[in-house]
Design an enzyme around this catalytic site. Structure first.
Site, PDB file in Angstrom:
ATOM      1  N   SER A  10      44.045  40.485  38.265  1.00 54.26           N
ATOM      2  CA  SER A  10      44.002  39.920  36.921  1.00 54.26           C
ATOM      3  C   SER A  10      42.631  40.200  36.334  1.00 54.26           C
ATOM      4  O   SER A  10      41.616  39.700  36.830  1.00 54.26           O
ATOM      5  CB  SER A  10      44.227  38.410  36.967  1.00 54.26           C
ATOM      6  OG  SER A  10      43.742  37.842  35.761  1.00 54.26           O
ATOM      7  N   HIS A  35      47.024  43.367  35.858  1.00 53.38           N
ATOM      8  CA  HIS A  35      47.613  42.151  35.275  1.00 53.38           C
ATOM      9  C   HIS A  35      46.753  41.724  34.085  1.00 53.38           C
ATOM     10  O   HIS A  35      45.556  41.455  34.229  1.00 53.38           O
ATOM     11  CB  HIS A  35      47.651  41.052  36.342  1.00 53.38           C
ATOM     12  CG  HIS A  35      48.288  39.774  35.897  1.00 53.38           C
ATOM     13  ND1 HIS A  35      49.652  39.573  35.907  1.00 53.38           N
ATOM     14  CD2 HIS A  35      47.752  38.614  35.441  1.00 53.38           C
ATOM     15  CE1 HIS A  35      49.927  38.349  35.485  1.00 53.38           C
ATOM     16  NE2 HIS A  35      48.784  37.743  35.178  1.00 53.38           N
ATOM     17  N   ASP A  37      46.182  39.046  31.147  1.00 47.05           N
ATOM     18  CA  ASP A  37      46.497  37.684  30.720  1.00 47.05           C
ATOM     19  C   ASP A  37      46.222  37.537  29.228  1.00 47.05           C
ATOM     20  O   ASP A  37      45.080  37.625  28.786  1.00 47.05           O
ATOM     21  CB  ASP A  37      45.638  36.686  31.508  1.00 47.05           C
ATOM     22  CG  ASP A  37      46.110  36.559  32.938  1.00 47.05           C
ATOM     23  OD1 ASP A  37      47.299  36.246  33.141  1.00 47.05           O
ATOM     24  OD2 ASP A  37      45.300  36.785  33.854  1.00 47.05           O
ATOM     25  N   MET A  39      46.259  35.137  26.083  1.00 47.96           N
ATOM     26  CA  MET A  39      46.224  33.691  25.770  1.00 47.96           C
ATOM     27  C   MET A  39      45.896  33.497  24.297  1.00 47.96           C
ATOM     28  O   MET A  39      45.037  34.197  23.746  1.00 47.96           O
ATOM     29  CB  MET A  39      45.157  33.016  26.626  1.00 47.96           C
ATOM     30  CG  MET A  39      45.345  33.240  28.117  1.00 47.96           C
ATOM     31  SD  MET A  39      44.155  32.317  29.060  1.00 47.96           S
ATOM     32  CE  MET A  39      44.531  32.894  30.732  1.00 47.96           C
ATOM     33  N   HIS A  69      51.075  39.340  30.927  1.00 43.63           N
ATOM     34  CA  HIS A  69      51.465  37.936  31.077  1.00 43.63           C
ATOM     35  C   HIS A  69      51.181  37.243  29.751  1.00 43.63           C
ATOM     36  O   HIS A  69      50.033  36.946  29.422  1.00 43.63           O
ATOM     37  CB  HIS A  69      50.645  37.335  32.235  1.00 43.63           C
ATOM     38  CG  HIS A  69      50.879  35.872  32.464  1.00 43.63           C
ATOM     39  ND1 HIS A  69      50.134  35.140  33.358  1.00 43.63           N
ATOM     40  CD2 HIS A  69      51.772  35.021  31.925  1.00 43.63           C
ATOM     41  CE1 HIS A  69      50.566  33.885  33.349  1.00 43.63           C
ATOM     42  NE2 HIS A  69      51.545  33.784  32.485  1.00 43.63           N
ATOM     43  N   MET A  71      50.921  34.330  27.400  1.00 45.36           N
ATOM     44  CA  MET A  71      50.806  32.874  27.247  1.00 45.36           C
ATOM     45  C   MET A  71      50.590  32.637  25.755  1.00 45.36           C
ATOM     46  O   MET A  71      49.486  32.322  25.296  1.00 45.36           O
ATOM     47  CB  MET A  71      49.645  32.350  28.105  1.00 45.36           C
ATOM     48  CG  MET A  71      49.965  32.377  29.593  1.00 45.36           C
ATOM     49  SD  MET A  71      48.498  32.397  30.642  1.00 45.36           S
ATOM     50  CE  MET A  71      48.176  34.162  30.713  1.00 45.36           C
ATOM     51  N   MET A 140      53.820  30.324  38.718  1.00 45.17           N
ATOM     52  CA  MET A 140      52.410  29.977  38.514  1.00 45.17           C
ATOM     53  C   MET A 140      51.999  28.977  39.599  1.00 45.17           C
ATOM     54  O   MET A 140      52.645  27.941  39.771  1.00 45.17           O
ATOM     55  CB  MET A 140      52.203  29.309  37.149  1.00 45.17           C
ATOM     56  CG  MET A 140      52.318  30.202  35.938  1.00 45.17           C
ATOM     57  SD  MET A 140      51.240  31.643  35.924  1.00 45.17           S
ATOM     58  CE  MET A 140      49.614  30.894  35.918  1.00 45.17           C
ATOM     59  N   GLY A 145      45.855  29.268  31.911  1.00 39.96           N
ATOM     60  CA  GLY A 145      44.760  29.135  30.958  1.00 39.96           C
ATOM     61  C   GLY A 145      43.422  29.642  31.469  1.00 39.96           C
ATOM     62  O   GLY A 145      42.619  30.133  30.692  1.00 39.96           O
ATOM     63  N   PHE A 146      43.210  29.534  32.770  1.00 40.73           N
ATOM     64  CA  PHE A 146      41.887  29.883  33.303  1.00 40.73           C
ATOM     65  C   PHE A 146      41.999  30.527  34.679  1.00 40.73           C
ATOM     66  O   PHE A 146      42.894  30.179  35.457  1.00 40.73           O
ATOM     67  CB  PHE A 146      41.016  28.625  33.416  1.00 40.73           C
ATOM     68  CG  PHE A 146      40.858  27.915  32.097  1.00 40.73           C
ATOM     69  CD1 PHE A 146      39.914  28.343  31.167  1.00 40.73           C
ATOM     70  CD2 PHE A 146      41.697  26.868  31.760  1.00 40.73           C
ATOM     71  CE1 PHE A 146      39.807  27.719  29.929  1.00 40.73           C
ATOM     72  CE2 PHE A 146      41.595  26.234  30.534  1.00 40.73           C
ATOM     73  CZ  PHE A 146      40.646  26.658  29.606  1.00 40.73           C
ATOM     74  N   GLY A 147      41.066  31.426  34.952  1.00 40.04           N
ATOM     75  CA  GLY A 147      40.952  31.981  36.298  1.00 40.04           C
ATOM     76  C   GLY A 147      40.149  31.014  37.167  1.00 40.04           C
ATOM     77  O   GLY A 147      39.569  30.040  36.674  1.00 40.04           O
ATOM     78  N   GLY A 148      40.151  31.286  38.445  1.00 36.70           N
ATOM     79  CA  GLY A 148      39.279  30.550  39.363  1.00 36.70           C
ATOM     80  C   GLY A 148      39.707  29.134  39.707  1.00 36.70           C
ATOM     81  O   GLY A 148      38.917  28.357  40.232  1.00 36.70           O
ATOM     82  N   ASP A 178      50.893  33.732  40.847  1.00 40.56           N
ATOM     83  CA  ASP A 178      49.688  33.900  40.022  1.00 40.56           C
ATOM     84  C   ASP A 178      48.881  32.608  40.034  1.00 40.56           C
ATOM     85  O   ASP A 178      49.343  31.573  39.550  1.00 40.56           O
ATOM     86  CB  ASP A 178      50.132  34.245  38.585  1.00 40.56           C
ATOM     87  CG  ASP A 178      48.960  34.541  37.648  1.00 40.56           C
ATOM     88  OD1 ASP A 178      47.804  34.504  38.098  1.00 40.56           O
ATOM     89  OD2 ASP A 178      49.238  34.821  36.458  1.00 40.56           O
ATOM     90  N   GLY A 179      47.662  32.709  40.592  1.00 41.39           N
ATOM     91  CA  GLY A 179      46.729  31.589  40.534  1.00 41.39           C
ATOM     92  C   GLY A 179      46.249  31.124  41.893  1.00 41.39           C
ATOM     93  O   GLY A 179      47.046  30.675  42.720  1.00 41.39           O
ATOM     94  N   GLY A 180      44.958  31.260  42.124  1.00 37.92           N
ATOM     95  CA  GLY A 180      44.361  30.727  43.344  1.00 37.92           C
ATOM     96  C   GLY A 180      44.721  31.479  44.607  1.00 37.92           C
ATOM     97  O   GLY A 180      44.561  30.949  45.709  1.00 37.92           O
ATOM     98  N   GLY A 200      42.799  37.289  40.697  1.00 39.70           N
ATOM     99  CA  GLY A 200      41.724  37.488  39.732  1.00 39.70           C
ATOM    100  C   GLY A 200      40.357  37.335  40.357  1.00 39.70           C
ATOM    101  O   GLY A 200      39.733  38.314  40.787  1.00 39.70           O
ATOM    102  N   SER A 201      39.897  36.096  40.438  1.00 40.99           N
ATOM    103  CA  SER A 201      38.516  35.859  40.883  1.00 40.99           C
ATOM    104  C   SER A 201      38.245  36.364  42.298  1.00 40.99           C
ATOM    105  O   SER A 201      37.133  36.802  42.590  1.00 40.99           O
ATOM    106  CB  SER A 201      38.181  34.370  40.768  1.00 40.99           C
ATOM    107  OG  SER A 201      39.188  33.577  41.358  1.00 40.99           O
TER     108      SER A 201
HETATM  109  C1  DX5 Z   1      45.845  31.997  34.641  1.00 44.91           C
HETATM  110  C2  DX5 Z   1      46.140  33.469  34.762  1.00 44.91           C
HETATM  111  C3  DX5 Z   1      45.856  34.092  36.080  1.00 44.91           C
HETATM  112  C4  DX5 Z   1      44.437  33.977  36.558  1.00 44.91           C
HETATM  113  C5  DX5 Z   1      44.401  34.224  38.028  1.00 44.91           C
HETATM  114  O1  DX5 Z   1      46.402  31.538  33.458  1.00 44.91           O
HETATM  115  O2  DX5 Z   1      47.513  33.696  34.498  1.00 44.91           O
HETATM  116  O3  DX5 Z   1      46.275  35.436  36.072  1.00 44.91           O
HETATM  117  O4  DX5 Z   1      43.580  34.833  35.909  1.00 44.91           O
HETATM  118  O5  DX5 Z   1      43.081  34.103  38.436  1.00 44.91           O
HETATM  119  P1  DX5 Z   1      42.664  33.572  39.885  1.00 44.91           P
HETATM  120  O6  DX5 Z   1      43.189  34.553  40.883  1.00 44.91           O
HETATM  121  O7  DX5 Z   1      41.185  33.518  39.803  1.00 44.91           O
HETATM  122  O8  DX5 Z   1      43.299  32.216  40.048  1.00 44.91           O
HETATM  123 ZN    ZN Z   2      48.398  35.699  34.721  1.00 47.60          ZN
END
Ligand code: DX5
Ligand code: ZN
Length: 223
Positions: A10, A35, A37, A39, A69, A71, A140, A145-148, A178-180, A200-201
């Site tokens: 991501s 990927h 994102d 938003m 993706h 949103m 999800m 909304g946010f990475g990390g 997707d996420g964490g 992502g992170s």
């Molecule tokens: C959150 C995004 C994810 C996010 C994943 O809304 O859809 O794609 O960037 O980031 P990590 O892997 O850091 O959770």
């Molecule tokens: Zn995503």
């Protein structure tokens, strides 16, 4: 049965000032797709990029699939714009469209693969009726909304439920998460049935993209 593993970085956690080069770097380092994102500061409390950035990545020379993706609410106009801007897969949230079946059909009519994204609080049963319209089901494992953010543990139960739904239907639908997702939990996530991993992170925060992608793939069960 789960299909071959796909690792989708991501770019939300990439350096946006050098986005094209970041995409080149992760793809050279072994990533399977990008990927993106999107938003809108309405459906989710954050604002990222529009179709111009997707087109710019294509113009830059990114040939790998771009997994968009969305949103965004409402979503149909964005589907059209991203299909025209070179998206390969377009995934949407059921809460962001009044007519889910119609929006999913629109994605395929425009020549893209269609994905449905389920938030942590949205049950897997929402996917049941439209499964034949899907190329991908995205669970999800954080609130969008946010990475990390930290992986929500009950997402594992949802992945197992989604895997059973897909297998019982016998449809070639990829199961994305997707996420964490990190090196330390990807094996558990893969065992729960995911075959496509948005990261992502954990990738963009690592000093060596190749090393972390190899470790992710290995831990997910594909050496
Ligand atoms: C959150 C995004 C994810 C996010 C994943 O809304 O859809 O794609 O960037 O980031 P990590 O892997 O850091 O959770
Ligand atoms: Zn995503």
């Amino acid at each position: 049965m789960a299909q071959d593993i796909v690792i989708a970085p991501s770019v939300l956690s990439a350096n946006f000032a050098r986005l094209g080069a970041e995409c080149d770097d992760v793809l050279l380092a072994g990533a399977d797709m990008i990927h993106l994102d999107v938003m809108d500061n309405h459906y989710v409390p954050n604002l990222t990029v529009g179709p111009m950035v997707c087109q710019a990545l294509r113009d830059h020379g990114v040939e790998a699939p771009i997994d968009v993706h969305l949103m965004v609410e409402p979503v149909d106009a964005a589907i059209e714009a991203f299909a025209a801007a070179g998206a390969s897969i377009i995934s949407i949230h059921p809460e962001a469209t009044r007519h889910l079946d119609r929006s999913l059909q629109l994605i395929r009519d425009l020549g893209c693969k269609a994905g449905l994204v389920l938030n942590p609080g949205t049950p897997v049963s929402v996917a049941k009726q439209v499964l034949s319209r899907l190329d991908l089901l995205l669970i999800m494992s954080v609130n969008p909304g946010f990475g990390g953010q930290a992986f929500i543990p009950y997402s594992l139960d949802k992945l197992r439920e989604a895997r059973t739904l897909i297998d019982e239907a016998g449809l070639p639908v990829r199961l994305e998460v997707d996420g964490g997702v990190k090196v330390h939990n990807i094996s558990e996530v893969a065992r729960a049935g995911a075959d496509t991993f948005v990261v992502g992170s954990a990738i963009f925060g690592a000093p060596d993209y190749r090393e972390v992608i190899e470790r992710l793939r290995e831990s997910a069960g594909q050496p």
